[in-house]
Write a protein that holds these residues in place. Sequence first.
Motif, mmCIF file in Angstrom:
data_model
loop_
_atom_site.group_PDB
_atom_site.id
_atom_site.type_symbol
_atom_site.label_atom_id
_atom_site.label_comp_id
_atom_site.label_asym_id
_atom_site.label_seq_id
_atom_site.Cartn_x
_atom_site.Cartn_y
_atom_site.Cartn_z
ATOM 1 N N LEU A 66 0.867 -1.183 0.000
ATOM 2 C CA LEU A 66 0.000 0.000 0.000
ATOM 3 C C LEU A 66 0.898 1.225 0.000
ATOM 4 N N HIS A 67 0.584 2.157 -0.868
ATOM 5 C CA HIS A 67 1.395 3.369 -0.965
ATOM 6 C C HIS A 67 0.489 4.547 -1.274
ATOM 7 N N THR A 68 1.004 5.735 -1.035
ATOM 8 C CA THR A 68 0.250 6.943 -1.321
ATOM 9 C C THR A 68 1.133 7.939 -2.072
ATOM 10 N N GLU A 69 0.525 8.658 -2.967
ATOM 11 C CA GLU A 69 1.284 9.618 -3.775
ATOM 12 C C GLU A 69 1.827 10.780 -2.952
ATOM 13 N N ASP A 70 1.229 11.049 -1.783
ATOM 14 C CA ASP A 70 1.690 12.188 -0.993
ATOM 15 C C ASP A 70 2.578 11.794 0.190
ATOM 16 N N ASP A 71 3.183 10.619 0.137
ATOM 17 C CA ASP A 71 4.094 10.199 1.202
ATOM 18 C C ASP A 71 5.347 11.076 1.150
ATOM 19 N N PRO A 72 5.606 11.866 2.195
ATOM 20 C CA PRO A 72 6.753 12.767 2.153
ATOM 21 C C PRO A 72 8.100 12.065 2.342
ATOM 22 N N LEU A 73 8.093 10.849 2.876
ATOM 23 C CA LEU A 73 9.346 10.131 3.106
ATOM 24 C C LEU A 73 9.703 9.183 1.978
ATOM 25 N N CYS A 74 8.706 8.654 1.318
ATOM 26 C CA CYS A 74 8.937 7.669 0.260
ATOM 27 C C CYS A 74 8.075 8.018 -0.946
ATOM 28 N N PRO A 75 8.544 8.921 -1.782
ATOM 29 C CA PRO A 75 7.734 9.323 -2.941
ATOM 30 C C PRO A 75 7.571 8.180 -3.934
ATOM 31 N N PRO A 76 6.512 8.209 -4.725
ATOM 32 C CA PRO A 76 6.265 7.134 -5.694
ATOM 33 C C PRO A 76 7.440 6.880 -6.649
ATOM 34 N N ALA A 77 8.271 7.868 -6.886
ATOM 35 C CA ALA A 77 9.428 7.668 -7.771
ATOM 36 C C ALA A 77 10.369 6.583 -7.246
ATOM 37 N N LEU A 78 10.289 6.266 -5.957
ATOM 38 C CA LEU A 78 11.150 5.240 -5.367
ATOM 39 C C LEU A 78 10.553 3.839 -5.439
ATOM 40 N N ILE A 79 9.324 3.721 -5.878
ATOM 41 C CA ILE A 79 8.673 2.410 -5.957
ATOM 42 C C ILE A 79 9.299 1.603 -7.101
ATOM 43 N N PRO A 80 9.741 0.393 -6.818
ATOM 44 C CA PRO A 80 10.321 -0.440 -7.874
ATOM 45 C C PRO A 80 9.219 -1.129 -8.699
ATOM 46 N N PHE A 81 8.543 -0.334 -9.527
ATOM 47 C CA PHE A 81 7.399 -0.840 -10.310
ATOM 48 C C PHE A 81 7.767 -2.076 -11.128
ATOM 49 N N HIS A 86 6.906 -7.842 -12.362
ATOM 50 C CA HIS A 86 7.436 -9.139 -12.780
ATOM 51 C C HIS A 86 7.299 -10.251 -11.742
ATOM 52 N N ASN A 87 6.749 -9.954 -10.583
ATOM 53 C CA ASN A 87 6.505 -11.005 -9.598
ATOM 54 C C ASN A 87 4.989 -11.139 -9.417
ATOM 55 N N PRO A 88 4.403 -12.247 -9.868
ATOM 56 C CA PRO A 88 2.945 -12.402 -9.797
ATOM 57 C C PRO A 88 2.394 -12.473 -8.369
ATOM 58 N N GLN A 89 3.266 -12.621 -7.386
ATOM 59 C CA GLN A 89 2.813 -12.663 -5.996
ATOM 60 C C GLN A 89 2.592 -11.270 -5.404
ATOM 61 N N LEU A 90 3.060 -10.252 -6.105
ATOM 62 C CA LEU A 90 3.029 -8.899 -5.557
ATOM 63 C C LEU A 90 1.894 -8.077 -6.146
ATOM 64 N N MET A 91 1.251 -7.307 -5.279
ATOM 65 C CA MET A 91 0.181 -6.406 -5.699
ATOM 66 C C MET A 91 0.470 -5.037 -5.082
ATOM 67 N N LEU A 92 0.289 -4.005 -5.883
ATOM 68 C CA LEU A 92 0.525 -2.640 -5.423
ATOM 69 C C LEU A 92 -0.751 -1.826 -5.559
ATOM 70 N N ALA A 93 -1.118 -1.132 -4.499
ATOM 71 C CA ALA A 93 -2.249 -0.202 -4.527
ATOM 72 C C ALA A 93 -1.713 1.165 -4.128
ATOM 73 N N ILE A 94 -2.012 2.174 -4.941
ATOM 74 C CA ILE A 94 -1.562 3.536 -4.668
ATOM 75 C C ILE A 94 -2.779 4.446 -4.582
ATOM 76 N N THR A 95 -2.839 5.216 -3.502
ATOM 77 C CA THR A 95 -3.908 6.198 -3.344
ATOM 78 C C THR A 95 -3.335 7.599 -3.554
ATOM 79 N N ASN A 96 -4.212 8.554 -3.806
ATOM 80 C CA ASN A 96 -3.768 9.935 -3.989
ATOM 81 C C ASN A 96 -3.271 10.548 -2.691
ATOM 82 N N ARG A 97 -3.962 10.237 -1.593
ATOM 83 C CA ARG A 97 -3.626 10.832 -0.303
ATOM 84 C C ARG A 97 -3.538 9.749 0.752
ATOM 85 N N GLY A 98 -2.792 10.051 1.804
ATOM 86 C CA GLY A 98 -2.673 9.097 2.896
ATOM 87 C C GLY A 98 -1.478 9.366 3.791
ATOM 88 N N GLY A 99 -0.544 10.179 3.298
ATOM 89 C CA GLY A 99 0.618 10.505 4.110
ATOM 90 C C GLY A 99 1.550 9.331 4.274
#
Length: 135
Positions: A66-81, A86-99
């Motif tokens: 679970l991730h949020t676009e407004d995370d000040p410590l870990c911005p989405p640019a750091l997500i290893p998309f 490439h791993n079918p076991q992994l699921m990513l959900a990103i919200t606009n807000r959440g801190g």
Amino acid sequence: EELYTDPGSPLHGRVCPRAMASVRGFRDFDTHFSSRLHEYDDVESYYQAQSCKHNMRDIAIPMLFLHTEDDPLCPPALIPFNLIYHNPQLMLAITNRGGHLGWAKGWLPFAASSSTWGEEVAADYVKALVRMHSD
């Protein structure tokens, strides 16, 4: 000052009070505190060691990120998309807000009796996995 000078303190000899006084952001804090407290040579080594991306290829069970676009410590640019894709076991959900602290909610978001939206989603994910594998 006592935390830095007391020989029994984990900060003694690792963290400089003058450097801490000059901290102006998260990276400064990690440079002068977090990386030194955990005995890393520099902040880049600390960030590398704290990243989960080194192990993502080996994850063999379902995992929800679970991730949020407004995370000040870990911005989405750091997500290893690419690793997630490439791993079918992994699921990513990103919200606009959440801190950074899991989508706090309510008047007392961190009271012992409350839960965050992130905790509720994680619990629902686990329940869905259990139902899916019990059928």
